[in-house]
Design a protein around this motif. Structure first.
Motif, short mmCIF file in Angstrom:
data_model
loop_
_atom_site.label_atom_id
_atom_site.label_comp_id
_atom_site.label_asym_id
_atom_site.label_seq_id
_atom_site.Cartn_x
_atom_site.Cartn_y
_atom_site.Cartn_z
N PRO A 642 -7.58 3.09 7.61
CA PRO A 642 -8.56 4.16 7.44
C PRO A 642 -8.18 4.93 6.14
N ASN A 643 -9.01 5.58 5.50
CA ASN A 643 -8.68 6.44 4.28
C ASN A 643 -8.95 7.85 4.49
N SER A 644 -9.10 8.28 5.85
CA SER A 644 -9.23 9.63 6.28
C SER A 644 -7.88 10.56 6.30
N SER A 645 -7.01 9.61 6.79
CA SER A 645 -5.54 10.38 7.07
C SER A 645 -4.97 10.88 5.57
N GLU A 646 -4.38 12.17 5.64
CA GLU A 646 -3.85 12.87 4.38
C GLU A 646 -2.67 12.10 4.10
N ASP A 647 -2.00 11.54 5.25
CA ASP A 647 -0.65 10.77 5.03
C ASP A 647 -0.89 9.38 4.19
N ILE A 648 -2.16 8.87 4.41
CA ILE A 648 -2.48 7.50 4.00
C ILE A 648 -2.95 7.91 2.57
N LYS A 649 -3.49 8.79 2.27
CA LYS A 649 -3.82 9.59 0.85
C LYS A 649 -2.88 9.42 -0.02
N HIS A 652 -0.96 6.06 -0.42
CA HIS A 652 -1.70 5.21 -1.43
C HIS A 652 -1.58 5.70 -3.07
N ALA A 653 -1.49 7.00 -3.16
CA ALA A 653 -1.32 7.70 -4.52
C ALA A 653 0.11 7.56 -5.00
N ALA A 654 0.90 7.59 -3.97
CA ALA A 654 2.20 7.38 -4.31
C ALA A 654 2.68 5.90 -4.88
N ALA A 655 2.04 4.97 -4.13
CA ALA A 655 1.94 3.49 -4.57
C ALA A 655 1.80 3.17 -5.77
N ILE A 656 0.70 3.87 -6.33
CA ILE A 656 -0.05 3.68 -7.69
C ILE A 656 1.13 4.11 -8.46
N GLU A 657 1.54 5.36 -8.27
CA GLU A 657 2.44 6.28 -9.45
C GLU A 657 3.70 5.40 -9.43
N SER A 658 4.20 4.84 -8.30
CA SER A 658 5.48 4.10 -8.39
C SER A 658 5.17 2.70 -9.28
N TYR A 659 4.11 2.04 -9.24
CA TYR A 659 3.56 0.96 -9.81
C TYR A 659 3.62 1.34 -11.34
N ILE A 660 2.88 2.25 -11.54
CA ILE A 660 2.92 2.54 -13.01
C ILE A 660 4.24 2.94 -13.72
N ASN A 661 4.97 3.60 -13.10
CA ASN A 661 6.21 4.21 -13.50
C ASN A 661 7.26 2.78 -14.03
N ASP A 662 7.21 1.63 -12.97
CA ASP A 662 7.86 0.49 -13.07
C ASP A 662 7.34 -0.65 -13.84
N THR A 697 -9.31 2.26 -8.58
CA THR A 697 -7.99 3.15 -8.12
C THR A 697 -7.61 2.89 -6.56
N ILE A 698 -8.64 3.07 -5.85
CA ILE A 698 -8.66 2.80 -4.38
C ILE A 698 -8.33 1.27 -4.18
N SER A 699 -9.03 0.49 -4.68
CA SER A 699 -8.81 -0.85 -4.48
C SER A 699 -7.14 -1.49 -4.73
N SER A 700 -7.20 -0.87 -6.10
CA SER A 700 -5.72 -1.58 -6.57
C SER A 700 -4.58 -0.82 -5.76
N GLY A 701 -4.91 0.37 -5.60
CA GLY A 701 -3.76 1.12 -4.74
C GLY A 701 -3.55 0.42 -3.25
N LEU A 702 -4.55 -0.19 -2.81
CA LEU A 702 -4.45 -0.93 -1.47
C LEU A 702 -3.82 -2.11 -1.84
N ALA A 703 -3.90 -2.86 -2.86
CA ALA A 703 -3.21 -4.25 -3.24
C ALA A 703 -1.80 -3.89 -3.09
N ILE A 704 -1.37 -2.70 -3.75
CA ILE A 704 0.24 -2.44 -3.99
C ILE A 704 0.50 -2.27 -2.57
N MET A 705 -0.25 -1.39 -1.75
CA MET A 705 0.48 -1.10 -0.43
C MET A 705 0.36 -2.60 0.32
N ALA A 706 -0.49 -3.44 0.13
CA ALA A 706 -0.41 -4.66 0.91
C ALA A 706 0.71 -5.38 0.60
#
Length: 741
Positions: A642-649, A652-662, A697-706
């Protein structure tokens, strides 16, 4: 170093040569849009010649007409302003002219008629041995307009600008132009010159000026429009009312006559004078400027710099109505600007600019904004790099080149620009400001500040610039996936296609393609250990406004020992096909071809049900932050997250942030290999509080999480409690032991 210009191109074989010759002979080509050939005729002679395309707009130029040749020497053939005859310089008004003898007037009639003809039809001259056409508006700018340096220079970029503008005027479907420019390209003076040019031949008309502030509009009026009008020759200058150098309104109308005592005593009859009753004025900046008025031309300067509370989008919605009567367009807007940072007015101007794309029209043939967008890269219009013929010196020449200003040009504008960029690499905000002021691409022009972005904008822009230098088309292939022989659930093949919806930068070898494992009659991905997909889906095929968000799919590899680049985004898909089912099938074919699983948002479940019905439930990843027993019934049935949970949001953002930095931008061993520009640009604009606009951004972040499921696995809470095992302790002091309680 080489440079390939893409600003304009010649379109050949549009019209059958026999039809072209016949229509030219009988002067049948009418000024305006020609629906038979989908081009705009800007010729006023009934004849056309070369057909060119500027930013996807096809324009038919006039047929060549005895170009003026300044010299027989090719190098000496260039634009040069004609000297205004000294005998006529003494004449300031039409009243002075009427005092001269018939013989004197006869001597200059042909000269004056020739100037009116050039003003109307344009002008041909040899430039470096090439017959060159400039529009009548451009001629008036070069020949009769006074700017801050005196007479304007001839620049090839401005020639194309005025040709594009003439097409906007000729096309009855168009409200004008939205010009994305570089700093000091001359737009303010060119638009001021056009205001005076049009106002001095129009009757009963209103002309207006808007800028980023009222003070800027007033300055454009007093410092540019008025001096140009004052310096017009008498035969182009109408009767003017009021002061010679007004501050608020320039009025071309019949002035009030003074009734003197002498006139009253002699009963002298006042001569009736014809005036245009036309005005040029300026307004303070605001959403409702010029609301309720009818304009013939609006010069809209610095439109990319309207800061809150002023909004260029709201203003244009109001201003647009001042240029039409019912469905008929009766006025035009000449809009131009560099762009501020996105939150300082740039975002609204960006929307307006892209809403003016001539390739995207409604059923009335108009763009969403009604304007036509034009972008001229900085290398075409950068001061100090124009040769004597007005052409840019793109690259360094063997010998110095004489500039239009008389100075020697020893290097190319591209090299100069790259040197400036290199010097600003350590100051990302300074670099982005330079990009906005002197853009080589539209993406440069709309660069944002790095201060308030959720992600590391510096690294994102480093990657975007690197991709542009790399010629990204060599790293990314566009195409579509198709079932072999059209048989569904067989093998999937990738077919390159310039109109395809997929962009891939890596494809698995033949052994890894279509790698599917069958377990208990269900299909599972065979390359689960190599990578995974993330998807932002949609459920409804159509929307009320006809737009809606797009479906997005991204593929990312893991770090594995297989023949695959590690941690690499290999697939980008951002599209909205005609039906949702086409999108679902596209996603399914990509998963099958790569043999990889997919993590989707399950609040839009149609895609997940589609996969299940087709027997591919094993490809849908369950949400990684919960164990199986904690999943809901629906989550167990179709998977997803789901995308409604604040924890998931936040995750998700942290996953992209980490990928960009690395993995993005400058790394220890070079640059990252993230080649998908649309995704990078979407990351740069991501707003976690308004995620719906950022499909990529939503799609790419889910790929990083996957690809990093283990990071989100829940951990069982361990509570350590004291355990009583029945062993007692004793105090043996004294003669009797006692139990210690």
């Amino acid at each position: 170093m080489s440079y390939n210009q893409t600003l304009w191109k010649e379109i050949k074989e549009v019209v059958n040569p026999k039809i072209l010759a016949k229509n030219n002979r009988f002067k049948k080509w009418e000024y305006g849009y020609n629906s038979d050939y989908d081009f705009i005729v800007i010729s006023k002679t009934g004849k056309i010649g070369q057909i060119i395309e500027i930013q996807n707009l096809r324009i038919a130029l006039p047929a060549t007409d005895e170009p003026f040749k300044r010299s027989k020497n090719k190098a000496e053939q260039y634009w040069q302003k004609f000297e205004y005859p000294k005998e006529l310089q003494k004449i300031k008004t039409r009243f002075d002219w009427e005092e001269y003898s018939i013989d004197f007037k006869e001597k200059w009639y042909d000269y004056i008629d020739q100037e009116f003809k050039r003003r109307e039809q344009g002008y041909w001259f040899y430039n470096n041995n090439i017959p060159t056409y400039i529009t009548g508006t451009h001629y008036m700018y070069l020949q009769w307009s006074k700017i801050d340096i005196g007479a304007p220079d001839f620049r090839e970029a401005n020639r194309l600008f005025f040709i594009f503008w003439e097409a906007c005027k000729a096309d009855t479907r168009c409200y004008g132009m939205c010009y994305l420019k570089n700093r000091r390209s001359g737009f303010s003076f060119m638009s001021s010159a056009e205001l005076v040019n049009q106002a001095t031949i129009s009757s009963d008309s209103r002309f207006g000026i808007l800028s980023k502030t009222g003070a800027d509009a007033k300055k454009m009026f007093t410092d540019k429009v008025v001096p140009i009008s004052v310096n017009y020759p008498f035969f182009f200058k109408p009767i003017q009312d009021g002061m010679d150098r007004p501050k608020t309104e320039l009025a071309y109308r019949v002035p009030a006559s003074k009734l003197t005592r002498r006139k009253l005593e002699s009963n002298e009859q006042l001569r009736e004078l014809d005036g245009l009753d036309t005005t040029i004025d300026w307004k303070n900046t605001g959403d409702n400027s010029y609301d309720g008025e009818k304009l013939k031309l609006l010069a809209h300067d610095e439109s990319g710099k309207w800061e809150r509370p002023d909004n260029i989008l709201n203003n244009w919605r109001v201003t647009k109505t001042t240029l039409r009567l019912g469905s008929r367009i009766v006025g035009k807007c000449m809009m131009g600007s560099t762009s501020n940072a996105l939150d300082k007015g740039g975002d609204n101007f960006k929307k307006l600019y892209y809403n003016s794309d001539v390739t995207k029209r409604n059923r009335n043939g108009q763009t969403s904004s009604g304007l036509y967008s034009l972008f001229i890269p900085m290398e075409w219009n950068y001061e100090g790099f124009m040769d004597s013929h007005g052409s840019p010196v793109f690259i360094r020449k063997e010998n110095p080149v004489k500039g239009v200003d008389g100075f020697k040009i020893t290097t190319g504008v591209i090299e100069h620009w790259e040197n400036e960029v290199e010097g600003l690499k350590s100051d990302q905000d300074g670099l982005n400001e330079y990009y906005r002021q002197f853009p080589r691409t539209e993406q440069h022009a709309f660069r944002d500040e790095t201060k308030d972005s959720l992600f590391n904008l510096a690294k994102i822009y480093e990657q975007i610039d690197y991709n542009a230098e790399l010629n990204n088309s060599a790293s990314v292939t566009q195409g579509n996936f198709m079932w072999e022989n059209g048989i569904k659930d067989s093998r999937v093949n990738f077919i390159p296609n310039n109109n395809g919806r997929f962009f891939i930068s890596w494809a698995p070898n033949s052994r890894m393609q279509n790698n599917i494992i069958i377990k208990n009659g269900l299909k599972y991905p065979g390359n689960d250990h190599v990578g995974a997909f993330g998807c932002d889906s949609y459920d409804i095929s159509g929307t009320v406004d006809g737009r809606g968000s797009k479906g997005a799919l991204h593929g990312l590899t893991k770090f594995s020992m297989e023949d695959a680049p590690p941690n690499h985004f290999f697939l980008e898909y951002i599209a909205r096909p005609e039906t949702a089912e086409i999108f679902f099938e596209d996603v399914l074919m990509a998963c099958v071809f790569y043999g990889m699983p997919i993590l989707c948002e399950n609040n839009k479940p149609r895609l997940l049900y589609y996969l299940k019905r087709r027997g591919y439930r094993g490809f849908s990843i369950n949400r990684p932050d919960k164990i199986w027993n904690k999943l809901s019934t629906t989550e167990k049935e179709i998977g997803g997250i789901p995308n409604s949970s604040e924890d998931i949001k936040q995750a998700h953002a942290a996953a992209i942030e980490s990928y960009i930095n690395d993995y993005v931008g400058i790394l220890e061993d070079g640059y990252g290999n993230m080649y998908h520009q649309k995704t990078l640009e979407d990351w740069s604009q991501f707003n976690i509080n308004n995620r719906t606009k950022h499909d990529a951004t939503i799609s790419s972040g889910l790929a990083i999480m996957a690809c990093n499921k283990n990071r989100y696995k829940p951990t069982a809470t361990r509570n350590i409690l004291p355990m009583k095992i029945g062993i007692k302790r004793y105090d043996n002091k004294g003669f009797t032991s006692k139990i210690i309680k």
